[in-house]
Design an enzyme around this catalytic site. Structure first.
Site, mmCIF file in Angstrom:
data_model
loop_
_atom_site.group_PDB
_atom_site.id
_atom_site.type_symbol
_atom_site.label_atom_id
_atom_site.label_comp_id
_atom_site.label_asym_id
_atom_site.label_seq_id
_atom_site.Cartn_x
_atom_site.Cartn_y
_atom_site.Cartn_z
ATOM 1 N N ASN A 211 -72.033 -29.741 -61.517
ATOM 2 C CA ASN A 211 -70.660 -29.692 -61.341
ATOM 3 C C ASN A 211 -69.790 -30.742 -62.330
ATOM 4 O O ASN A 211 -70.595 -31.362 -63.147
ATOM 5 C CB ASN A 211 -70.453 -30.157 -59.939
ATOM 6 C CG ASN A 211 -70.880 -31.598 -59.584
ATOM 7 O OD1 ASN A 211 -70.383 -32.627 -60.194
ATOM 8 N ND2 ASN A 211 -71.806 -31.674 -58.845
ATOM 9 N N ASP A 280 -75.038 -29.536 -53.076
ATOM 10 C CA ASP A 280 -75.366 -29.276 -51.653
ATOM 11 C C ASP A 280 -76.641 -28.199 -51.593
ATOM 12 O O ASP A 280 -77.365 -28.308 -50.756
ATOM 13 C CB ASP A 280 -74.241 -28.648 -50.984
ATOM 14 C CG ASP A 280 -73.092 -29.490 -50.435
ATOM 15 O OD1 ASP A 280 -73.490 -30.690 -50.220
ATOM 16 O OD2 ASP A 280 -72.026 -29.191 -50.707
ATOM 17 N N LYS A 290 -88.558 -20.571 -69.685
ATOM 18 C CA LYS A 290 -87.226 -20.306 -69.921
ATOM 19 C C LYS A 290 -87.067 -18.937 -69.195
ATOM 20 O O LYS A 290 -87.879 -17.747 -69.761
ATOM 21 C CB LYS A 290 -86.716 -20.334 -71.171
ATOM 22 C CG LYS A 290 -85.304 -19.926 -71.252
ATOM 23 C CD LYS A 290 -84.569 -20.532 -72.581
ATOM 24 C CE LYS A 290 -83.476 -20.020 -72.882
ATOM 25 N NZ LYS A 290 -83.351 -18.958 -73.773
ATOM 26 N N ASP A 307 -78.538 -34.145 -47.222
ATOM 27 C CA ASP A 307 -77.044 -34.685 -47.307
ATOM 28 C C ASP A 307 -77.464 -36.106 -47.116
ATOM 29 O O ASP A 307 -77.513 -36.639 -46.039
ATOM 30 C CB ASP A 307 -76.390 -34.182 -46.055
ATOM 31 C CG ASP A 307 -74.800 -34.586 -46.271
ATOM 32 O OD1 ASP A 307 -74.538 -35.764 -46.673
ATOM 33 O OD2 ASP A 307 -74.154 -33.947 -45.979
ATOM 34 N N ILE A 308 -77.303 -36.952 -48.304
ATOM 35 C CA ILE A 308 -77.680 -38.287 -48.275
ATOM 36 C C ILE A 308 -76.856 -39.139 -47.201
ATOM 37 O O ILE A 308 -77.198 -39.961 -46.511
ATOM 38 C CB ILE A 308 -77.545 -38.970 -49.583
ATOM 39 C CG1 ILE A 308 -78.517 -37.980 -50.561
ATOM 40 C CG2 ILE A 308 -78.346 -40.409 -49.622
ATOM 41 C CD1 ILE A 308 -78.296 -38.201 -51.874
ATOM 42 N N PHE A 326 -66.783 -39.904 -49.890
ATOM 43 C CA PHE A 326 -65.826 -39.355 -50.571
ATOM 44 C C PHE A 326 -65.525 -37.574 -50.239
ATOM 45 O O PHE A 326 -66.675 -37.314 -49.451
ATOM 46 C CB PHE A 326 -66.139 -39.377 -51.954
ATOM 47 C CG PHE A 326 -65.428 -40.425 -52.850
ATOM 48 C CD1 PHE A 326 -65.929 -41.656 -52.371
ATOM 49 C CD2 PHE A 326 -64.583 -40.395 -53.691
ATOM 50 C CE1 PHE A 326 -65.603 -42.997 -53.079
ATOM 51 C CE2 PHE A 326 -64.068 -41.638 -54.354
ATOM 52 C CZ PHE A 326 -64.433 -42.794 -54.082
ATOM 53 N N LYS A 340 -64.949 -35.014 -41.640
ATOM 54 C CA LYS A 340 -66.108 -35.488 -42.289
ATOM 55 C C LYS A 340 -66.469 -37.191 -41.889
ATOM 56 O O LYS A 340 -67.728 -37.483 -41.804
ATOM 57 C CB LYS A 340 -65.894 -35.769 -43.777
ATOM 58 C CG LYS A 340 -67.065 -35.260 -44.816
ATOM 59 C CD LYS A 340 -66.579 -34.636 -46.005
ATOM 60 C CE LYS A 340 -66.348 -33.346 -46.032
ATOM 61 N NZ LYS A 340 -65.760 -33.032 -47.264
ATOM 62 N N LYS A 344 -70.297 -37.591 -40.430
ATOM 63 C CA LYS A 344 -71.165 -38.156 -41.290
ATOM 64 C C LYS A 344 -71.188 -39.741 -40.650
ATOM 65 O O LYS A 344 -71.641 -40.450 -41.407
ATOM 66 C CB LYS A 344 -70.863 -37.879 -42.693
ATOM 67 C CG LYS A 344 -70.985 -36.650 -43.384
ATOM 68 C CD LYS A 344 -71.127 -36.445 -44.677
ATOM 69 C CE LYS A 344 -71.083 -35.038 -45.016
ATOM 70 N NZ LYS A 344 -71.485 -34.968 -46.578
#
Ligand code: CTP
Length: 403
Positions: A211, A280, A290, A307-308, A326, A340, A344
């Site tokens: 990302n 994720d 390759k 999911d840490i 975050f 969240k 979490k």
């Protein structure tokens, strides 16, 4: 106040050297013991006798002087003070400090300074063209990255007739900076664990899923936590931003590596800030060669990564360690952040709308909401450094509360 504090002042050759005299007096008025070292050029502007008379101590003027000056020595001068201040620091001295040269007493003091343990403040003063020269700016960036604190020059009319940035700040401002460098640090003795940057999930030896995170926000939090006195560990994915001085960096590539490194460390942390943009999902299969293209569409099967943040939130007891997550959203950041926060089990979610102008990935600024159980506080658009400082302030308050 600076009662009992030892401040060592290095004076370089510029017209602003006269302000160093007043700076010594103000430091002494605040209770400090001051000693001075001078370059040869500085002595063309102010005589060592002036400083010697004010400080009641010998002034260090040469590296290889026999006799009394050797008793102080440039190494001891650099290492036996509470703050080392270079004011004024010329463009030439800045260049020497940036490149590790030690061909006179002041530059050897800079080389011997325990940067990171003792605050080393550099107050450059020079002609505007010299200040704006890319070489000077590159040297400033180098010394800042290495943990020297640069006090930016004031703008105004200079002795050479030019108008612009380059003036040494007034002695009052220099003394205020020395006091600030010695102010109590609220995270002293605390351990802070931070995640930052993207993760990369390999598809084959040449390709990966990732990302747009650059790690800037998390690295700014790490720098702020170090300034606040914390022992900081930064587990980060592949980034190009430099690791802030004083930070223990653990470089990882994949989400599972980040998960492993965080799980090995979270329990000894007092506070954890997870700013990483963790993937994720990862490809179910990683090819060892390759992958060749074929005609027609291709399907990649993805599986969930751990999911840490959620795992640490579920494992911690009560509110220890303090946990900050975050949330990067495109629309309705506060609503999603509230969800969240509960899901979490965090103390704070820093929520941003990455689609807003000036916010999100790769920018130097961000527009965030601080979402806690008490409510959502919108912060104005500001630098990632300033937001990092706000998050560290939050940690300090929560840890002091012992909540
Ligand atoms: N995070 C994490 N591990 C993951 C995914 C996210 O530790 N595998 C952390 C991030 O570091 C960040 C927060 O969780 O602090 C961001 O979560 P996000 O990915 O936005 O949340 P999700 O719950 O995955 O969001 P959504 O439910 O909207 O997909």
């Amino acid at each position: 106040m600076l009662t009992g504090r030892k401040i060592h002042l290095c004076v370089c050759g510029g017209i602003a050297a006269y302000k160093a005299v007043e700076t010594v007096r103000l430091l002494q008025k605040a209770g400090a013991q001051v000693q001075v070292a001078m370059t040869a050029n500085a002595q063309a502007f102010v005589g060592p006798m002036t400083f010697q008379a004010l400080t009641h101590a010998p002034v260090l003027t040469r590296t290889l002087d026999p006799g009394e000056e050797m008793a102080i020595g440039h190494i001891a001068f650099a290492q036996s003070c509470d703050v080392l201040l270079f004011a004024p620091c010329t463009a030439n001295m800045l260049g020497k400090i940036a490149h590790g040269l030690g061909d006179d007493v002041v530059s050897t003091i800079a080389l011997a300074a325990p940067v990171g343990r003792t605050p080393v403040l550099i107050a450059p003063a020079m002609n505007t063209a010299m200040w704006e020269n890319p070489a000077t700016q590159a040297n400033l960036a180098l010394v800042s990255a290495r943990g020297y604190r640069v006090l930016l020059p004031d703008a105004g009319a200079l002795a050479c007739g030019a108008v612009g940035p380059g003036r040494l700040p007034e002695p009052e401002a220099l003394v205020a900076a020395v006091m600030e460098a010695l102010a109590p640090r609220p995270l002293t003795g605390r351990r802070v664990l931070i995640t930052a940057g993207p993760t990369r999930e390999p598809i084959d030896p040449a390709r990966f899923l990732s990302n747009a995170s650059t790690g800037k926000a998390g690295f700014a939090i790490a720098a702020a936590a170090v300034r606040a006195g914390a022992a900081v560990t930064l587990v980060h994915g592949p980034v190009t931003v430099p690791v802030p001085p004083g930070v223990e960096a653990v470089a990882v590539t994949t989400a599972r590596e980040m998960h492993r490194e965080v799980m090995a460390r979270w329990a000894v942390a007092d506070a954890i800030v997870m700013s990483a943009a963790v993937a994720d999902y990862r490809p179910a299969e990683v090819f060892d060669h390759k992958v060749k293209k074929l005609d027609g569409p291709m399907t990649l099967t993805l599986v969930r990564n751990p999911d840490i943040l959620a795992e640490v939130g579920a494992a911690r007891t009560g509110a220890h360690p303090v946990l900050v997550g975050f949330a990067a959203e495109t629309g309705h950041p506060v609503e999603y952040a509230r969800d969240k926060l509960v899901r979490k089990r965090c103390d704070l979610i820093v929520a941003n709308d990455v689609s807003a102008p000036g916010a999100g990935f790769g920018t130097d600024t961000n527009l965030v909401y601080l979402v806690t159980a008490e409510g959502a506080e919108p912060l104005p658009l500001q630098s990632k450094e300033a937001i990092g400082q706000r998050i560290v302030d939050f940690l300090a308050v929560r840890l002091a509360d012992g909540r």
